[in-house]
Design an enzyme around this catalytic site. Structure first.
Site, PDB file in Angstrom:
ATOM      1  N   CYS A   2       0.832  -1.199   0.000  1.00 29.19           N
ATOM      2  CA  CYS A   2       0.000   0.000   0.000  1.00 29.19           C
ATOM      3  C   CYS A   2       0.871   1.256   0.000  1.00 29.19           C
ATOM      4  O   CYS A   2       2.049   1.201   0.331  1.00 29.19           O
ATOM      5  CB  CYS A   2      -0.866   0.022   1.232  1.00 29.19           C
ATOM      6  SG  CYS A   2      -1.762  -1.497   1.489  1.00 29.19           S
ATOM      7  N   ARG A  27       3.591   0.508  -7.507  1.00 31.35           N
ATOM      8  CA  ARG A  27       3.618  -0.492  -6.447  1.00 31.35           C
ATOM      9  C   ARG A  27       2.482  -1.496  -6.575  1.00 31.35           C
ATOM     10  O   ARG A  27       2.463  -2.504  -5.886  1.00 31.35           O
ATOM     11  CB  ARG A  27       3.500   0.191  -5.081  1.00 31.35           C
ATOM     12  CG  ARG A  27       4.616   1.165  -4.800  1.00 31.35           C
ATOM     13  CD  ARG A  27       4.274   2.015  -3.608  1.00 31.35           C
ATOM     14  NE  ARG A  27       4.310   1.224  -2.400  1.00 31.35           N
ATOM     15  CZ  ARG A  27       5.255   1.313  -1.481  1.00 31.35           C
ATOM     16  NH1 ARG A  27       6.226   2.159  -1.646  1.00 31.35           N
ATOM     17  NH2 ARG A  27       5.233   0.576  -0.413  1.00 31.35           N
ATOM     18  N   GLY A 101       0.612  -1.928   6.589  1.00 42.61           N
ATOM     19  CA  GLY A 101       1.037  -2.905   7.586  1.00 42.61           C
ATOM     20  C   GLY A 101      -0.138  -3.756   8.037  1.00 42.61           C
ATOM     21  O   GLY A 101      -1.211  -3.730   7.422  1.00 42.61           O
ATOM     22  N   GLU A 481      13.946 -24.419 -10.543  1.00 38.01           N
ATOM     23  CA  GLU A 481      13.628 -22.995 -10.437  1.00 38.01           C
ATOM     24  C   GLU A 481      14.796 -22.139 -10.950  1.00 38.01           C
ATOM     25  O   GLU A 481      14.582 -21.147 -11.645  1.00 38.01           O
ATOM     26  CB  GLU A 481      13.278 -22.663  -8.980  1.00 38.01           C
ATOM     27  CG  GLU A 481      12.994 -21.206  -8.671  1.00 38.01           C
ATOM     28  CD  GLU A 481      11.841 -20.608  -9.457  1.00 38.01           C
ATOM     29  OE1 GLU A 481      11.096 -21.339 -10.128  1.00 38.01           O
ATOM     30  OE2 GLU A 481      11.703 -19.364  -9.426  1.00 38.01           O
ATOM     31  N   GLU A 488      13.844 -17.678 -18.477  1.00 38.81           N
ATOM     32  CA  GLU A 488      12.845 -16.617 -18.600  1.00 38.81           C
ATOM     33  C   GLU A 488      13.438 -15.270 -18.965  1.00 38.81           C
ATOM     34  O   GLU A 488      12.881 -14.547 -19.775  1.00 38.81           O
ATOM     35  CB  GLU A 488      12.099 -16.436 -17.267  1.00 38.81           C
ATOM     36  CG  GLU A 488      11.045 -17.451 -16.985  1.00 38.81           C
ATOM     37  CD  GLU A 488      10.245 -17.072 -15.744  1.00 38.81           C
ATOM     38  OE1 GLU A 488      10.843 -17.010 -14.656  1.00 38.81           O
ATOM     39  OE2 GLU A 488       9.044 -16.832 -15.870  1.00 38.81           O
ATOM     40  N   LYS A 603       2.729 -11.492 -16.578  1.00 34.03           N
ATOM     41  CA  LYS A 603       2.789 -11.672 -15.121  1.00 34.03           C
ATOM     42  C   LYS A 603       1.683 -12.615 -14.641  1.00 34.03           C
ATOM     43  O   LYS A 603       1.896 -13.411 -13.747  1.00 34.03           O
ATOM     44  CB  LYS A 603       2.690 -10.309 -14.432  1.00 34.03           C
ATOM     45  CG  LYS A 603       2.940 -10.359 -12.942  1.00 34.03           C
ATOM     46  CD  LYS A 603       4.368 -10.764 -12.615  1.00 34.03           C
ATOM     47  CE  LYS A 603       4.568 -11.073 -11.149  1.00 34.03           C
ATOM     48  NZ  LYS A 603       5.751 -11.906 -10.901  1.00 34.03           N
TER      49      LYS A 603
HETATM   50  C1  AGP Z   1       7.664 -17.345 -12.779  1.00 37.82           C
HETATM   51  O1  AGP Z   1       8.862 -16.667 -12.866  1.00 37.82           O
HETATM   52  C2  AGP Z   1       6.842 -17.272 -13.979  1.00 37.82           C
HETATM   53  N1  AGP Z   1       6.616 -15.972 -14.452  1.00 37.82           N
HETATM   54  C3  AGP Z   1       5.695 -18.250 -14.090  1.00 37.82           C
HETATM   55  O2  AGP Z   1       6.246 -19.517 -14.157  1.00 37.82           O
HETATM   56  C4  AGP Z   1       4.632 -18.235 -12.962  1.00 37.82           C
HETATM   57  O3  AGP Z   1       5.181 -18.750 -11.789  1.00 37.82           O
HETATM   58  C5  AGP Z   1       3.432 -19.084 -13.428  1.00 37.82           C
HETATM   59  O4  AGP Z   1       2.860 -18.509 -14.559  1.00 37.82           O
HETATM   60  C6  AGP Z   1       2.398 -19.231 -12.334  1.00 37.82           C
HETATM   61  O5  AGP Z   1       1.899 -17.986 -11.929  1.00 37.82           O
HETATM   62  P1  AGP Z   1       1.071 -17.840 -10.608  1.00 37.82           P
HETATM   63  O6  AGP Z   1       1.946 -18.187  -9.466  1.00 37.82           O
HETATM   64  O7  AGP Z   1       0.622 -16.412 -10.599  1.00 37.82           O
HETATM   65  O8  AGP Z   1      -0.098 -18.791 -10.702  1.00 37.82           O
END
Ligand code: AGP
Length: 608
Positions: A2, A27, A101, A481, A488, A603
C-alpha cells in the site's frame, strides 16, 4: 504494498494528493481513497479500482481544504472493494486514518471495541485502529495515537487527521516505512519518497518506534512514547524512476533484495514460538479436519509448481502425509481420483492463473476440499477456494517470480509444521523449527551480500548457450527454479535435473563448455551429491557450486563457489534459491535483456 501520501499547508490539497498517489501506482494497488480536512469537517472519498476511477469521481469543488491524507491499497485483510479501501474513520466519523502494515491483534481489539458499542463497516484491521484512536481521543490527536499504538501488535505506517484539529497530521511507524517531506509553508508525509518528490527534496526518514506531528509550519518528531527526538534532514538526489525501484536498477533486483522482509511477513503473526506450533486461521479447518487429512494434491504452474514440489518433500517427510504435485494444466485433462480425506492445495502468486483456477474447480467438482496459497487478496483463487493463506509478499512487478516463491515456500513450511504437530512433530522439535525460521531473514540477507561476487561469475558465463542445474531432495525443485529463472530472463537454454538422474542421459551434454550449477548444501543429500559433482568434474564441465559455509571438499572440485549459511534441512531451499535468482538476474542484465518484462511472458497467465 500500500501507499500513503499526506499533506498539510497546500491549497487545493486534493490535486496534489492524487498526483502523489499516481506516483505510487508502480507499487500495484486495488483501491484508493483520500480524506480532506477543511474548516467544516472531514470529506472522505474512496473507490475500488484505479486511481483514475477515484479521480474522475471526486467532487473537486467540495475538496478545498489544505490538509489531507490519501492511500492506495493492496489488500491484506478483507477484499479489495470500496468499503475496505482507506481512509477509515473512527466511531464519530471525525477522525480519518490511512495505514500500511498489519495490526495482528485486530480481532481481539475489535471484539473489545464492539463490546463498547463500536460498529464497523469494513473487514479491515485498519478500521479497528481508527476506532481505537477515536476511543482514546480527548482533543489531542498525537496523545490518542500514542495511547492506541501501545495496545497494538503488528506493523504500521500511519497518517491520521481529525476534523477538530484542522491542519494537523500525525504519523507513526513500526515496520512500514514513512518519510517526512519538509517544505515551505507546507509539509508532507509518505510511505515512499516517490509520492512527494514533486513537492520537496528535503526529507526525514522515520525509524521504527517514531512518530511525527505535522502542521503547515512545523515538523515535530518524537518517539511513540512521547520522547522528543531530533532527526536529520536529508536531501534527495535521485530521480523518480530510481526511487520507484528503491534505488535498484530493476524491480526484479529490488524484489530479490526484499526477501528478508517478505519471508518475515509470511510467518509474522502465524508462529507460536512457545508451543512450537503455528496458526493459520484462513485455512478454516478444525483440529479434527487437520488430523484427518489423508492425502494432499498440490496444483500449480511454473515457479509456484516448484514451490509445490518443495512442499511435497516437507509434508511427506515431516507431517507424514502422502502428497502429489501436479501441473495444474495436466490435472484437469486426465481423470484424477479424489478420495475422501483429500485436500487440494492450489499455489498461485497472482491467484488468477487460469490453468490453476480451472484445476481447482475440477478438484472441487470431484469432492476435494480446496485451499489457496496466493499473494493477491481478493484474487479469483482466493475467493473461490474453501480457505487459504495469503503469502503477504507485496506486489511482485518483475515478471520473473522471486519473492513470491520464497514466501510460498515459507507458507508450505508453516503448513507442514501445523500438520506435523498434529501427527508426529513434538513441541520441542516445533520450537526448534520456529527458532530457525526466525533466523531465515538474516541468513537470506547474508547471501544477498554476495551479489557482486555472483555478478563476476555471471560475467564469465554470460556468453554460454546452455546451462545445467543439478540438485537433490528439496534442492531438486531449486535446480528447476534456477533453470527457469535463467531461461525466462536471459533466453539461455537451461535444464534442471535431479543430480542422480544426470547419468541417465544429460551427462552426454557435459564437456568443457557446459556450465553446471550444482546445489550441494550440507543437508540429507550431501554425501550423494558429492559423487555427482565428481562425475561432472571427470568430464571437465564447469562447476558453479552452491555450498554451505565451511565446506571444503566440494570447493576443491569446483570452478566457482557461492556459500549459504547453515540451516535445518527443510529451510535449505529458502537459502539456496537466492544465489540462483541473482545469477539469472546478472547474466540477463549483462546480456542487455529487459529483465522486468521478458519477451513473450505475462505476469498473470489468464489464457489456457
Ligand atoms: C515465474 O517466474 C513465472 N513468471 C511463471 O512460471 C509463474 O510462476 C506461473 O505462470 C504461475 O503464476 P502464478 O503463481 O501467478 O499462478
Amino acid at each position: 504494498m500500500c501507499g500513503i501520501v499526506a499533506i498539510t499547508g497546500q491549497a487545493d490539497v486534493a490535486e496534489t494528493l492524487i498526483e502523489g498517489l499516481r506516483r505510487l501506482e508502480y507499487r500495484g494497488y486495488d483501491s484508493a481513497g483520500l480524506a480532506v480536512v477543511d474548516g467544516k469537517g472531514l470529506r472522505v472519498h474512496k473507490r475500488e479500482g484505479k486511481i483514475r476511477d477515484l479521480e474522475e469521481n471526486l467532487p473537486w469543488a467540495l475538496l478545498k481544504g489544505n490538509c489531507g491524507i490519501a492511500h492506495t491499497r493492496w489488500a491484506t485483510h478483507g477484499e479489495p472493494n470500496t468499503v475496505n479501501a482507506h481512509p477509515h474513520l473512527d466511531g464519530d466519523g471525525k477522525l480519518a486514518l490511512v495505514h500500511n502494515g498489519i495490526i495482528e491483534n485486530y480481532a481481539s481489539l475489535r471484539a473489545q471495541l464492539e463490546k463498547k458499542g463500536h460498529v464497523f463497516a469494513s473487514e479491515t484491521d485498519t478500521e479497528v485502529l481508527a476506532h481505537l484512536i477515536g476511543e482514546f481521543y480527548r482533543g489531542n490527536l498525537e496523545r490518542a495515537v500514542q495511547s492506541a499504538l501501545k495496545v497494538c501488535e503488528g506493523t504500521y505506517g500511519i497518517a491520521v487527521v481529525h476534523a477538530d484539529e484542522p491542519g494537523k497530521i500525525v504519523g507513526a511507524r513500526r515496520g512500514s516505512p514513512l518519510v517526512v517531506g519538509v517544505g515551505q509553508g507546507a509539509n508532507y508525509l509518505a510511505s515512499d519518497v516517490a509520492a512527494i518528490l514533486g513537492q520537496t527534496r528535503q526529507v526525514i526518514y522515520l525509524d521504527d518506534g517514531e512518530m511525527v506531528v505535522l502542521t503547515p509550519d512545523a515538523v515535530v518528531t518524537t518517539t511513540v512514547d512521547n520522547q522528543q527526538i531530533t532527526k536529520e534532514i536529508e536531501e534527495i538526489t535521485w530521480d523518480l524512476d530510481q526511487i520507484q525501484k528503491g534505488g535498484y536498477a530493476h524491480y526484479m533486483l529490488k524484489e530479490i533484495f526484499e526477501q528478508p522482509e517478505t519471508i518475515r511477513n509470511a510467518f509474522r503473526g502465524r508462529i507460536l514460538p512457545d508451543s512450537g506450533d503455528v496458526k493459520l486461521g484462513g485455512l478454516r479447518l478444525t483440529d479434527w479436519e487437520l488430523r484427518n487429512i489423508r492425502r494432499i494434491i498440490i496444483l500449480a504452474c511454473g515457479t509456484s509448481y516448484h514451490a509445490g514440489l518443495i512442499g511435497e518433500y516437507l509434508l511427506e517427510e515431516y507431517a507424514r502425509i502422502p502428497v502429489e504435485v501436479e501441473y495444474a494444466s495436466e490435472f484437469r485433462y486426465r481423470s484424477p481420483i479424489i478420495e475422501p480425506g483429500t485436500l487440494c492445495l492450489t499455489i498461485s502468486q497472482s491467484g488468477e492463473t487460469i490453468d490453476t483456477l480451472e484445476a481447482m474447480r475440477e478438484a472441487r467438482r470431484k469432492g476435494a476440499k480446496v485451499l489457496g496459497i496466493t499473494n493477491v487478496v481478493g484474487s479469483t483463487i482466493a475467493r473461490e477456494s474453501d480457505g487459504g493463506v495469503y503469502v503477504h509478499a507485496g506486489p511482485e512487478i518483475g515478471v520473473a517470480s522471486t519473492k513470491a516463491f520464497t514466501s510460498q515456500v515459507t507458507i508450505l513450511a508453516l503448513l507442514t509444521l501445523l500438520l506435523g504437530r498434529r501427527t508426529c512433530i513434538s513441541a520441542d522439535q516445533g520450537m526448534r523449527i520456529i527458532r530457525e525460521l526466525q533466523l531465515m531473514p538474516d541468513k537470506v540477507r547474508r547471501i544477498l551480500d554476495a551479489s557482486e561476487q555472483i555478478r563476476e561469475i555471471a560475467q564469465v558465463y554470460m556468453g554460454h548457450a546452455n546451462f545445467l542445474y543439478l540438485g537433490r531432495g528439496t534442492n531438486y525443485p531449486i535446480a528447476l527454479e534456477g533453470a527457469l529463472k535463467l531461461k525466462e530472463i536471459s533466453y539461455i537454454h537451461a535444464e534442471g535435473y535431479p543430480a542422480a538422474e544426470m547419468k541417465h542421459g544429460p551427462i552426454a551434454l557435459i564437456d568443457p563448455h557446459m556450465p553446471v550449477v550444482v546445489i550441494c548444501a550440507r543437508d540429507g543429500s550431501y554425501e550423494k551429491i558429492k559423487g555427482n559433482v565428481q562425475e561432472v568434474r571427470a568430464r571437465k564441465g564447469k562447476i558453479i557450486a552452491i555450498v554451505t559455509e565451511g565446506e571444503d571438499e566440494i570447493c576443491r572440485l569446483s570452478d566457482h563457489v557461492i556459500t549459504i549459511p547453515e540451516t535445518l534441512d527443510p529451510f535449505t531451499p529458502l537459502l539456496s534459491v537466492i544465489p540462483l535468482q541473482l545469477l539469472a538476474y546478472h547474466i540477463a542484465v549483462l546480456r542487455g535483456e529487459n529483465v522486468d518484462q521478458p519477451r513473450n511472458l505475462a505476469k498473470a497467465v489468464t489464457v489456457e
